[in-house]
Design a protein around this motif. Structure first.
Motif, short mmCIF file in Angstrom:
data_model
loop_
_atom_site.label_atom_id
_atom_site.label_comp_id
_atom_site.label_asym_id
_atom_site.label_seq_id
_atom_site.Cartn_x
_atom_site.Cartn_y
_atom_site.Cartn_z
N ILE A 287 4.05 5.72 0.64
CA ILE A 287 4.62 5.26 -0.62
C ILE A 287 4.68 6.48 -1.53
O ILE A 287 3.81 7.35 -1.45
CB ILE A 287 3.71 4.16 -1.22
CG1 ILE A 287 4.33 3.55 -2.46
CG2 ILE A 287 2.31 4.65 -1.52
CD1 ILE A 287 3.57 2.31 -2.93
N THR B 241 4.05 -5.88 5.76
CA THR B 241 3.72 -7.30 5.71
C THR B 241 4.33 -7.97 4.47
O THR B 241 4.92 -9.05 4.56
CB THR B 241 2.20 -7.51 5.66
OG1 THR B 241 1.60 -6.75 6.71
CG2 THR B 241 1.82 -8.97 5.82
N ASP B 242 4.18 -7.31 3.33
CA ASP B 242 4.62 -7.89 2.06
C ASP B 242 6.13 -8.09 2.04
O ASP B 242 6.62 -9.20 1.81
CB ASP B 242 4.18 -6.98 0.92
CG ASP B 242 4.34 -7.63 -0.43
OD1 ASP B 242 4.18 -8.86 -0.51
OD2 ASP B 242 4.64 -6.92 -1.40
N LYS C 130 3.67 9.45 -9.90
CA LYS C 130 3.51 10.90 -10.14
C LYS C 130 4.25 11.74 -9.09
O LYS C 130 4.19 12.95 -9.10
CB LYS C 130 2.01 11.26 -10.16
CG LYS C 130 1.28 10.68 -11.37
CD LYS C 130 -0.21 10.48 -11.09
CE LYS C 130 -0.83 9.51 -12.09
NZ LYS C 130 -1.98 8.78 -11.53
N ASP D 25 8.12 -1.24 -1.02
CA ASP D 25 7.63 -0.04 -1.71
C ASP D 25 7.50 1.12 -0.75
O ASP D 25 7.20 2.24 -1.16
CB ASP D 25 6.23 -0.31 -2.30
CG ASP D 25 6.24 -1.41 -3.34
OD1 ASP D 25 7.25 -1.51 -4.06
OD2 ASP D 25 5.25 -2.16 -3.41
N LEU D 26 7.70 0.85 0.55
CA LEU D 26 7.26 1.80 1.57
C LEU D 26 8.39 2.56 2.25
O LEU D 26 9.56 2.15 2.19
CB LEU D 26 6.47 1.05 2.66
CG LEU D 26 5.30 0.20 2.19
CD1 LEU D 26 4.64 -0.47 3.39
CD2 LEU D 26 4.31 1.03 1.42
N LEU E 223 -0.26 5.21 3.84
CA LEU E 223 -1.04 4.01 4.13
C LEU E 223 -1.68 4.12 5.50
O LEU E 223 -2.86 3.86 5.67
CB LEU E 223 -0.12 2.79 4.14
CG LEU E 223 -0.33 1.84 2.98
CD1 LEU E 223 0.27 2.40 1.73
CD2 LEU E 223 0.18 0.47 3.30
N TYR E 224 -0.86 4.46 6.49
CA TYR E 224 -1.40 4.64 7.84
C TYR E 224 -0.39 5.33 8.73
O TYR E 224 0.77 5.51 8.36
CB TYR E 224 -1.85 3.31 8.44
CG TYR E 224 -0.78 2.31 8.77
CD1 TYR E 224 -0.32 2.17 10.08
CD2 TYR E 224 -0.24 1.49 7.81
CE1 TYR E 224 0.64 1.23 10.40
CE2 TYR E 224 0.73 0.54 8.11
CZ TYR E 224 1.17 0.41 9.42
OH TYR E 224 2.12 -0.52 9.72
N ASP F 120 4.29 7.49 -5.26
CA ASP F 120 3.81 6.88 -6.49
C ASP F 120 4.52 7.44 -7.72
O ASP F 120 5.40 8.30 -7.60
CB ASP F 120 2.28 7.00 -6.61
CG ASP F 120 1.83 8.44 -6.80
OD1 ASP F 120 2.62 9.27 -7.30
OD2 ASP F 120 0.68 8.75 -6.45
N ASN G 26 1.76 9.03 -0.69
CA ASN G 26 0.49 8.44 -0.33
C ASN G 26 0.63 7.70 0.99
O ASN G 26 1.40 6.74 1.07
CB ASN G 26 0.10 7.48 -1.44
CG ASN G 26 -1.37 7.33 -1.48
OD1 ASN G 26 -1.91 6.66 -0.60
ND2 ASN G 26 -2.02 7.97 -2.43
N MET H 143 7.40 -10.58 4.85
CA MET H 143 7.02 -11.98 4.61
C MET H 143 7.83 -12.60 3.47
O MET H 143 8.36 -13.70 3.60
CB MET H 143 5.52 -12.01 4.25
CG MET H 143 4.92 -13.38 4.04
SD MET H 143 3.10 -13.26 3.90
CE MET H 143 2.90 -11.94 2.70
N GLY I 7 -6.13 10.50 0.65
CA GLY I 7 -6.04 10.33 -0.80
C GLY I 7 -6.52 11.55 -1.57
O GLY I 7 -7.03 11.43 -2.68
N TYR J 9 -3.20 10.76 3.67
CA TYR J 9 -3.88 9.55 4.15
C TYR J 9 -5.26 9.41 3.51
O TYR J 9 -5.68 8.30 3.14
CB TYR J 9 -4.02 9.63 5.67
CG TYR J 9 -4.81 8.52 6.31
CD1 TYR J 9 -4.20 7.33 6.70
CD2 TYR J 9 -6.17 8.65 6.54
CE1 TYR J 9 -4.92 6.31 7.30
CE2 TYR J 9 -6.90 7.64 7.14
CZ TYR J 9 -6.27 6.47 7.50
OH TYR J 9 -7.00 5.46 8.09
#
Lengths: 193, 193
Positions: free
Chosen positions: A61, A83-84, A65, A93-94, A71-72, A63, A69, A87, A177, A175
DNA sequence: CAGGATTGTTGAACTTGTTCAATTTTTTCC
DNA sequence: GGAAAAAATTGAACAAGTTCAACAATCCTG
């Protein structure tokens, strides 16, 4: 057979017959993705789920700034899912980006719904898969709270050696962060011990 | 009727008949828990899932440094589950502690398995619930990476005003992954603006 | 309502991680 | 193989968050 990996993955989760597993697999189609290409971008609606049979993806994603970032990572035998967005059929966002030339088994949203209708048993498969994923994400959040960046880095190397060896340190930092500069400093300090 | 909240919660996830929902609910029993008491402690195997109808719980872990790290709060209309321990029947890392006098609807592991057998439709309910939870946990991890402690605090206040107003700042700090001293400093700085 | 326990506040010193900029090393690709 | 791009390294100044200790405020509970 690129379906072999998927069949084994399903069998690890549920105790279905060969016929049932074959039927599930028949809903998936092979797709090749070249290094650097995107299977999903921010703002588009995720209309598929994927299972990686070759190569490696990063799911990330960007962000506010401008930081990427992660996720995996999804290498062979990993699922590639937002998933979001899948579904709710809302804009994602990805980004799904191939880090190598890759091959993915794809099932479309509409076909997945047909599959649920046709073989209700499949609900159990995805119920179990989701619960396992949920438990893993909870543990990851705890690690993020309890461990330092160095400890998380070492956990990542130990847990995913096959992925760690294939990707750049910038991706690993994304990953974990942290910034890639700080990861570099962690590594040079480790060497001095 | 304390089952009313559970029925509505189920109905929000799936489109089942009243009879089916009643049948599902019949597998749950009411349990009261006094403030400060534990429903689950680290090391024991989680043999139940709960749905909170009154009061509030914190679900936390004590890490190697002795810090209490809060995974989430469960007030009315929230589920109280250790997915990992319940699914695998392995010793739990977690504590479920009532922060107020509380009431929970409980389903035992063995009964849940009977329920899956008896009403396979229930797979869909928990599949959807797990997927929603999974999406929420992914978003939380992203917030932890992208937002500062102050921004996460404000997000928490805005998103869960009903919970934030009932618990101490120490608990909120444990949820945000910061010390309670630092949360206090964030608050005093905010007031000066 | 008294008093012990928990919770919240504040400050100073410290640690962890960031930012920015410059330089080197490695990879990519024609 | 060589040029350009991307990735990795390093340092100095800075920001975010922790630790510890001391004190104030609040909340139980007898």
């Amino acid at each position: 057979m690129s379906y072999q990996l998927l069949k084994e993955n399903i069998r690890r989760n549920v105790n279905f017959s060969d016929m049932q597993i074959d039927e599930i697999c028949s809903f998936f189609n092979t797709k090749t993705v070249k290094k650097g290409e995107y299977l999903l971008t921010q703002g588009s609606i995720c209309k598929f789920e994927g299972f990686v049979t070759k190569g490696c993806f990063r799911i990330f994603i960007i962000d506010t700034k401008g930081n990427e970032n992660i996720l995996y990572f999804a290498a062979e035998d990993w699922w590639l899912i937002d998933t979001d967005s899948f579904m709710n059929q809302t804009p994602s966002d990805l980004y799904f980006q191939a880090l190598e030339d890759s091959e993915v088994l794809i099932i479309q949203k509409a076909d997945k719904e047909r599959l649920y209708d046709q073989l209700p048993l499949v609900e159990k498969l995805f119920r179990i898969m989701s619960q396992k994923a949920l438990a893993a994400w909870q543990k990851r959040l705890i690690r993020n709270h309890c461990l330092t960046a160095k400890e998380r880095y070492q956990y990542f190397l130990n847990t995913y050696p096959n992925i760690a060896s294939r990707i750049t340190d910038r991706q690993i930092a994304g990953y974990l962060g942290i910034t890639h500069e700080f990861l570099s400093k962690i590594k040079s300090k480790s060497l001095k011990n």
